[in-house]
Design an enzyme around this catalytic site. Sequence first.
Site, PDB file in Angstrom:
ATOM      1  N   ASP A  18       0.827  -1.213   0.000  1.00  0.00           N
ATOM      2  CA  ASP A  18       0.000   0.000   0.000  1.00  0.00           C
ATOM      3  C   ASP A  18       0.864   1.267   0.000  1.00  0.00           C
ATOM      4  OD1 ASP A  18      -2.392   1.371  -0.009  1.00  0.00           O
ATOM      5  OD2 ASP A  18      -2.624   1.344   2.168  1.00  0.00           O
TER       6      ASP A  18
ATOM      7  N   ASN B 224     -11.059  -2.288  -5.337  1.00  0.00           N
ATOM      8  CA  ASN B 224     -10.272  -1.406  -6.216  1.00  0.00           C
ATOM      9  C   ASN B 224     -10.939  -1.172  -7.574  1.00  0.00           C
ATOM     10  OD1 ASN B 224      -7.079  -2.656  -4.978  1.00  0.00           O
ATOM     11  ND2 ASN B 224      -8.179  -0.812  -4.364  1.00  0.00           N
TER      12      ASN B 224
HETATM   13  C1  IPE Z   1      -5.586  -2.627  -0.266  1.00  0.00           C
HETATM   14  O1  IPE Z   1      -5.195  -1.307  -0.427  1.00  0.00           O
HETATM   15  C2  IPE Z   1      -5.568  -3.318  -1.590  1.00  0.00           C
HETATM   16  C3  IPE Z   1      -4.259  -3.530  -2.183  1.00  0.00           C
HETATM   17  C4  IPE Z   1      -3.112  -3.230  -1.640  1.00  0.00           C
HETATM   18  C5  IPE Z   1      -4.272  -4.162  -3.472  1.00  0.00           C
HETATM   19  P1  IPE Z   1      -6.257  -0.125  -0.575  1.00  0.00           P
HETATM   20  O2  IPE Z   1      -5.478   1.124  -0.712  1.00  0.00           O
HETATM   21  O3  IPE Z   1      -7.210  -0.429  -1.660  1.00  0.00           O
HETATM   22  O4  IPE Z   1      -7.020  -0.197   0.810  1.00  0.00           O
HETATM   23  P2  IPE Z   1      -7.931   0.862   1.565  1.00  0.00           P
HETATM   24  O5  IPE Z   1      -9.060   1.204   0.644  1.00  0.00           O
HETATM   25  O6  IPE Z   1      -7.092   2.061   1.842  1.00  0.00           O
HETATM   26  O7  IPE Z   1      -8.369   0.189   2.807  1.00  0.00           O
HETATM   27  C1  IPE Z   2      -1.497   0.288  -3.412  1.00  0.00           C
HETATM   28  O1  IPE Z   2      -1.294   1.656  -3.411  1.00  0.00           O
HETATM   29  C2  IPE Z   2      -1.765  -0.271  -4.790  1.00  0.00           C
HETATM   30  C3  IPE Z   2      -3.158  -0.701  -5.003  1.00  0.00           C
HETATM   31  C4  IPE Z   2      -4.115  -0.650  -4.130  1.00  0.00           C
HETATM   32  C5  IPE Z   2      -3.485  -1.189  -6.324  1.00  0.00           C
HETATM   33  P1  IPE Z   2      -2.500   2.683  -3.421  1.00  0.00           P
HETATM   34  O2  IPE Z   2      -2.870   2.947  -4.842  1.00  0.00           O
HETATM   35  O3  IPE Z   2      -3.618   2.215  -2.561  1.00  0.00           O
HETATM   36  O4  IPE Z   2      -1.817   3.969  -2.802  1.00  0.00           O
HETATM   37  P2  IPE Z   2      -2.430   4.922  -1.706  1.00  0.00           P
HETATM   38  O5  IPE Z   2      -2.860   4.069  -0.553  1.00  0.00           O
HETATM   39  O6  IPE Z   2      -3.582   5.637  -2.334  1.00  0.00           O
HETATM   40  O7  IPE Z   2      -1.308   5.838  -1.331  1.00  0.00           O
HETATM   41 MG    MG Z   3      -4.039   2.432  -0.605  1.00  0.00          MG
END
Ligand code: IPE
Ligand code: IPE
Ligand code: MG
Length: 246
Positions: free
Chosen positions: A21, A69
Site C-alpha cells: 500500500d 479497487n
Molecule cells: C488494499 O489497499 C488493496 C491492495 C493493496 C491491493 P487499498 O489502498 O485499496 O485499501 P484501503 O481502501 O485504503 O483500505
Molecule cells: C497500493 O497503493 C496499490 C493498489 C491498491 C493497487 P495505493 O494505490 O492504494 O496507494 P495509496 O494508498 O492511495 O497511497
Molecule cells: Mg491504498
Amino acid sequence: MNKIDDIADHNLPKHLAIIMDGNGRWAKQRGKHRVFGHENGVKTVRTVVENCVKIKIEYLTLYTFSTENWKRPKIEIDTLMRLLVSSLKKELKTFKKNNVRLNTIGSISSLPSRAYKELMEVMEKTKENTGMTLTLALSYGSREELQSAIKAISIKVKNNIISSDDIDETIINNHLYTHNLPDVDLLIRTSGEHRISNFLLWQIAYAELYFIDVFWPDFSEHHLVEAIKNYQNRERRFGKTSEQLI
Ligand code: IPE
Ligand code: IPE
Ligand code: MG
C-alpha cells in the site's frame, strides 16, 4: 542497514503475505500522478520477490488488486492492468531462473482478457517450478471468497455429496481460493495504515501482523529483513501458555 545475510535460517515464516500500500501517496508527495507510484511499486515487487527467493520463503502472497479497487477511476484501473500484463511478460524469465511458480487467488475471470490470458500463460509455463510459490491476489476480496465457498459447499450438501455435519475447517479451506496454500504466518502492510482491507480474513486467523510506516515504492531489503527479524523474535502461542511451548 539490515541485509538478507543477517536473517537466521530457523523460524522463517513459511507463508508471507503483503498488503502493498501507498503507491498513490508516494507519487503525490513528489507532485506526480498516482500512476507514477504504481510504476515504481512494480520495481519494489521485483526486488521483494527476488529477496524472498534468497531468504527461502516458500509462499509469498501479494495483495495486488482488491474487489473494492474496481471502484477506482477507470484510467487508474487501466494502468494497473497494463502494468500487470507488461510485468508478467518481463518477469517470466526471472520466474524460470529463480524456480518460482506463479499462482493467483481472486475472481480472475473478471480481469480484462489480456491480463487473464497473460496470467494463464505464465502460470502454465511455471507450473513445474518447485521453488517459491508466488501468489498474486487479483480482483480478490475475502468476503467474496467466503461467499463463493459457502455457495459451493451448500450445493454439495443439497446434492447429498456431503452432509452438513461434515463441514469442518478442512472442508471450508478446500473451498477457498487458497486451498493449496498454508495459513499465513506473517502479514506485512506498508504505508502506515493499520487495517486488513478485506484480505485473507480466514487465513490470517493466527498470523503475526506487522505494520510499517513506509510507502510501498520505498519498501527495501532493509525493511523486509527488519520485518522478518521482528517475526523471528515473537512467541506464537496459538492459545497455549508460554510454559507449554517449551
Ligand atoms: C488494499 O489497499 C488493496 C491492495 C493493496 C491491493 P487499498 O489502498 O485499496 O485499501 P484501503 O481502501 O485504503 O483500505
Ligand atoms: C497500493 O497503493 C496499490 C493498489 C491498491 C493497487 P495505493 O494505490 O492504494 O496507494 P495509496 O494508498 O492511495 O497511497
Ligand atoms: Mg491504498
